[in-house]
Design a protein around this motif. Structure first.
Motif, mmCIF file in Angstrom:
data_model
loop_
_atom_site.group_PDB
_atom_site.id
_atom_site.type_symbol
_atom_site.label_atom_id
_atom_site.label_comp_id
_atom_site.label_asym_id
_atom_site.label_seq_id
_atom_site.Cartn_x
_atom_site.Cartn_y
_atom_site.Cartn_z
ATOM 1 N N ILE A 99 50.195 58.025 3.697
ATOM 2 C CA ILE A 99 49.138 57.082 3.774
ATOM 3 C C ILE A 99 49.125 56.650 5.066
ATOM 4 O O ILE A 99 50.212 56.412 5.768
ATOM 5 N N GLN A 147 46.958 65.304 -0.493
ATOM 6 C CA GLN A 147 48.170 65.545 -1.390
ATOM 7 C C GLN A 147 48.670 66.966 -1.268
ATOM 8 O O GLN A 147 47.882 67.957 -1.087
ATOM 9 N N TYR A 182 54.196 56.337 1.783
ATOM 10 C CA TYR A 182 53.651 57.625 1.155
ATOM 11 C C TYR A 182 53.787 57.408 -0.504
ATOM 12 O O TYR A 182 54.331 56.430 -0.887
ATOM 13 N N GLU A 183 52.696 58.047 -1.179
ATOM 14 C CA GLU A 183 52.542 57.675 -2.499
ATOM 15 C C GLU A 183 53.199 58.911 -3.200
ATOM 16 O O GLU A 183 52.858 59.904 -2.784
ATOM 17 N N ALA A 195 52.771 60.805 -6.548
ATOM 18 C CA ALA A 195 51.922 60.995 -7.816
ATOM 19 C C ALA A 195 52.218 61.924 -8.775
ATOM 20 O O ALA A 195 52.584 63.261 -8.201
ATOM 21 N N ARG A 210 52.166 56.427 -10.753
ATOM 22 C CA ARG A 210 52.004 56.531 -8.953
ATOM 23 C C ARG A 210 52.913 55.437 -8.563
ATOM 24 O O ARG A 210 53.111 54.395 -9.150
ATOM 25 N N LEU A 239 54.995 54.002 -4.647
ATOM 26 C CA LEU A 239 54.800 53.859 -3.161
ATOM 27 C C LEU A 239 56.166 53.887 -2.685
ATOM 28 O O LEU A 239 56.907 53.084 -3.086
ATOM 29 N N GLU A 258 55.273 50.268 -7.778
ATOM 30 C CA GLU A 258 54.738 51.308 -8.730
ATOM 31 C C GLU A 258 53.217 50.767 -8.339
ATOM 32 O O GLU A 258 52.890 49.690 -8.377
ATOM 33 N N LEU A 259 52.365 51.789 -8.428
ATOM 34 C CA LEU A 259 51.185 51.473 -8.266
ATOM 35 C C LEU A 259 50.507 51.751 -9.640
ATOM 36 O O LEU A 259 50.749 52.783 -10.406
ATOM 37 N N ALA A 283 44.852 54.947 -3.233
ATOM 38 C CA ALA A 283 45.788 55.310 -2.191
ATOM 39 C C ALA A 283 45.097 55.955 -0.976
ATOM 40 O O ALA A 283 45.593 56.234 0.011
#
Ligand code: BGC
Length: 669
Positions: A580, A589, A633-634, A636, A647, A649, A662-663, A668
């Protein structure tokens, strides 16, 4: 024995092969090594006394490497290596000239069927297992084609012009990962790399040996040496096959002082070690699996590598349904036609299959077969095919390409199926709404002209001589499909960055850099027909319970996958990392972990992946090395690059990873 015990003449002779497939034995002083193709099955050539080719001996034809890659199965890759070792042992072959790990930059590359993926992690991981399987059973591997060998057009001369970061992150990465299995040999490519022939590319050889830990011998591709002296100086150990002119020039150059004893010794020493290692591996050499057991391995890989791309309620077939089968590829007339061409083509050892016969036995219903078109797409008896399609409950069309269209030595002209195959699909699918297309191709296909009009698409690929049985099992539901794409299916060739790169016959400019495959499509949100990592199942898998435990430079990511409906099945779970607000350009990704798990109906499986800060790194040309920047950073997790279900973070600071949150629905990127 050491090279010190050899004369200069013997050493010069040792680093140039004996004939097409052997190294010299220096009048019985050292063991001679026998090498043979290839990745998909053994292609041992029978030669006459004068060394002329007579025929290729039949051998088990396994699924091609792109099908193996579609299995995403480490176990399948290992078993393929082990089983191939038995084929080699039966024929006294010391080194199998495989596997090839080149990245699929271009869906039209004629050799894509011989390679694993557009993604370096998937390619390198499966190659590792294949090599380790093969070598653990006493046969050497030859990692090829080193490197940036991504098209066949003008392959002997073209220069692949690539920037350093792209080389490291994409094109060298699978070699780096595969080298962890310690292949006893590697093969240089034909092409030039930034102007220098791969056979003379000292920099590339240094990276292979000093950075990737390769400790075997480097062999030339067949005819890739232009100047034996220059290649030996660069570190190419063995020229194959023997080339009299090159050898004589090398001797003359040596006498003229153009190459030193140290330089010759370095190559000769490594060829000597290779011969000794091969001799050692021969001890107690005996095939472990029967031919039937090897066929079973080939079938298992095909079953796990077949990808169900579309299914609008038509599959699995129901018992007693009447089925019209059409298309040349349902009943290949000639051995090896469901295969790519060139050195990886294998003379099938077993019976030719006939899909209609297999389906008839399995379903017990009426199954008709009309060819409708030949392998090059020429239309025939299409009227009968239309009648059958209209009268039967289900219409199965077996379309594809085969060795005339996909082969070493040339690239495909376009990404579409031959015109009359498309025409047949359009005609027959109008007659029957339950039409299923089975694709026997070695690489991605532009399906846009006909995909909307059919109810099912099964990507069988070049699935080997047991492919007919495997396809039938998937169609009938005896096998729950579990393959996923190791290569994106773009909508059309115009969507592929390489199609607008500034290429000429001599120079392939890799202007798109890292924008290859899903790294491009997902970063720029380009519509694709089927994304990387995608494949349907007859079961429904549900992802939940994401947890990230971070400590120091490591993180453990765990989650649960449930088989929420349908039969027992296998699910390939994938983990991608998404930087990110990165300081440098990064793909949206990148795949960093995957696993394939068998999950029983209604049951859960817990998946755990371990990450370190190295998994977040990019290659920095500023520091000439890998670098992980501090930042967010995510992580996934999902079923394909475009089906991300979980997802989280994380933050990296000063070399430590910490979990942020948690997303759920936030975007993102
Ligand atoms: C191919 C190699 C192969 C060699 C020997 C070359 O043309 O590029 O992959 O191993 O021939 O057949």
């Amino acid at each position: 024995m050491t090279v010190k015990e050899l004369t200069a003449e013997e050493k010069l002779r040792l680093i140039c092969g004996k004939d097409s497939w052997h190294t010299v034995d220096l009048d019985g002083k050292i063991p001679s090594v026998c090498v043979s193709d290839g990745p998909v099955g053994l292609r041992k050539s029978e030669m006459d006394e004068k060394g002329n080719w007579v025929r290729d001996l039949p051998a088990v034809a396994y699924p091609a490497l792109h099908v193996l890659a579609n299995s995403w199965s480490r176990e399948c890759a290992r078993e393929m290596g082990e089983s191939l070792a038995d084929d080699c042992k039966e024929q006294n072959v010391d080194i199998l000239l495989a596997p090839g790990v080149n990245i699929k930059r271009n869906p039209l590359n004629g050799r894509n069927f011989e390679y694993f993926s557009e993604d370096p992690l998937l390619a390198g991981t499966l190659a590792y297992e294949y090599i380790d399987g093969l070598q653990s059973k006493g046969v050497g591997a030859c990692l090829k084609h080193y490197y940036v060998n991504n098209r066949e057009y003008n392959r002997l001369d073209q220069s692949s012009e690539v920037d350093e970061r792209t080389l490291r992150e994409l094109y060298l990465k699978p070699f780096e990962l595969a080298c962890k299995a310690k292949p006893i040999s590697a093969m240089c490519a034909y092409n030039r790399i930034n102007g220098v022939y791969a056979s003379e590319n000292a920099k590339g050889f240094r990276i292979l040996r000093d950075e990737f830990g390769f400790d075997g011998a480097i062999i030339s591709d067949w005819g890739a040496v232009h100047d034996r002296t220059a290649s030996a100086k660069a570190g190419l150990d063995l020229e194959m096959p023997f080339h009299e002119g090159n050898y004589e020039k090398l001797v003359a150059d040596y006498k003229a002082g153009k190459i030193t004893d140290e330089e010759i010794d370095a190559c000769a020493e490594r060829v000597l070690r290779l011969a000794e290692r091969c001799e050692k591996m021969r001890e107690g050499r005996k095939a472990e699996r029967t031919v039937e057991e090897r066929f079973a391995v080939a079938r298992k890989i095909a079953e796990e590598g077949i990808v169900l791309l579309k299914n609008e309620g038509v599959l699995p077939l129901s018992p007693g349904q009447s089925i019209s089968v059409s298309g040349y590829f349902a009943a290949p007339e000639a051995f090896g036609k469901i295969s790519g061409g060139g050195s990886a083509m294998v003379q099938w050892r077993g019976e030719k299959f006939n899909l209609a016969d297999i389906l008839r036995k399995k379903t017990g219903g009426e199954v008709r077969y009309t060819r409708a078109f030949w392998e090059r797409g020429v239309l025939c008896d299409s009227r009968q095919a239309e009648i059958d399609a209209a009268e039967c409950d289900v219409c199965v069309i077996c379309a594809g390409t085969g060795s005339d269209i996909e082969s070493e030595g040339y690239d495909r002209g376009d990404m579409r199926l031959p015109q009359w195959e498309e025409e047949s699909i359009l005609r027959l699918s109008k007659r029957n709404p339950n039409t299923v297309v089975v694709l026997f191709t070695g690489s991605a296909v532009d399906v846009s002209a006909w995909a909307d009009g059919v109810a099912g698409i099964v990507y069988a690929g070049f699935c080997g001589e047991q492919g007919g049985e495997a396809v039938a099992r998937v169609l009938t539901g005896e096998v729950n499909p579990s393959g996923k794409l190791s290569e994106t299916f773009p909508v059309s060739y115009e969507d592929v960055p390489v199609s607008w790169a500034d290429n000429d016959p001599c120079v392939a400019r890799y202007e798109e850099g890292l924008d290859v495959g899903y790294r491009y499509y997902d970063t720029y949100d380009v519509r694709v027909s089927f994304p990387f990592g995608f494949g349907l199942s007859y079961s429904e898998f549900v992802y939940s319970a994401l947890k990230v435990k971070a400590s120091g430079d490591k993180a453990e990511v765990s989650f649960t996958v449930k088989n929420a409906g349908g039969p027992a099945g296998r699910e390939v779970s994938q983990l991608y990392i998404r930087p990110i607000a990165a300081y440098v350009h990064r793909p949206a990704q990148e795949l960093k972990a995957f696993t394939k798990q068998q999950i029983l109906p209604g049951k859960n499986v817990k998946v755990k992946f371990g990450l370190t800060t190295a998994d977040f790194a990019y290659y920095s040309t500023a520091v000439d090395g890998w670098r992980t920047d501090d930042g967010l950073y995510e992580i996934a997790v999902g079923a394909s690059s475009r089906e991300i279900f979980l997802r989280a973070l994380v933050k990296i600071e000063g070399g430590n990873i910490s979990f942020v949150k948690e997303l759920k629905d936030e975007f993102a990127f």
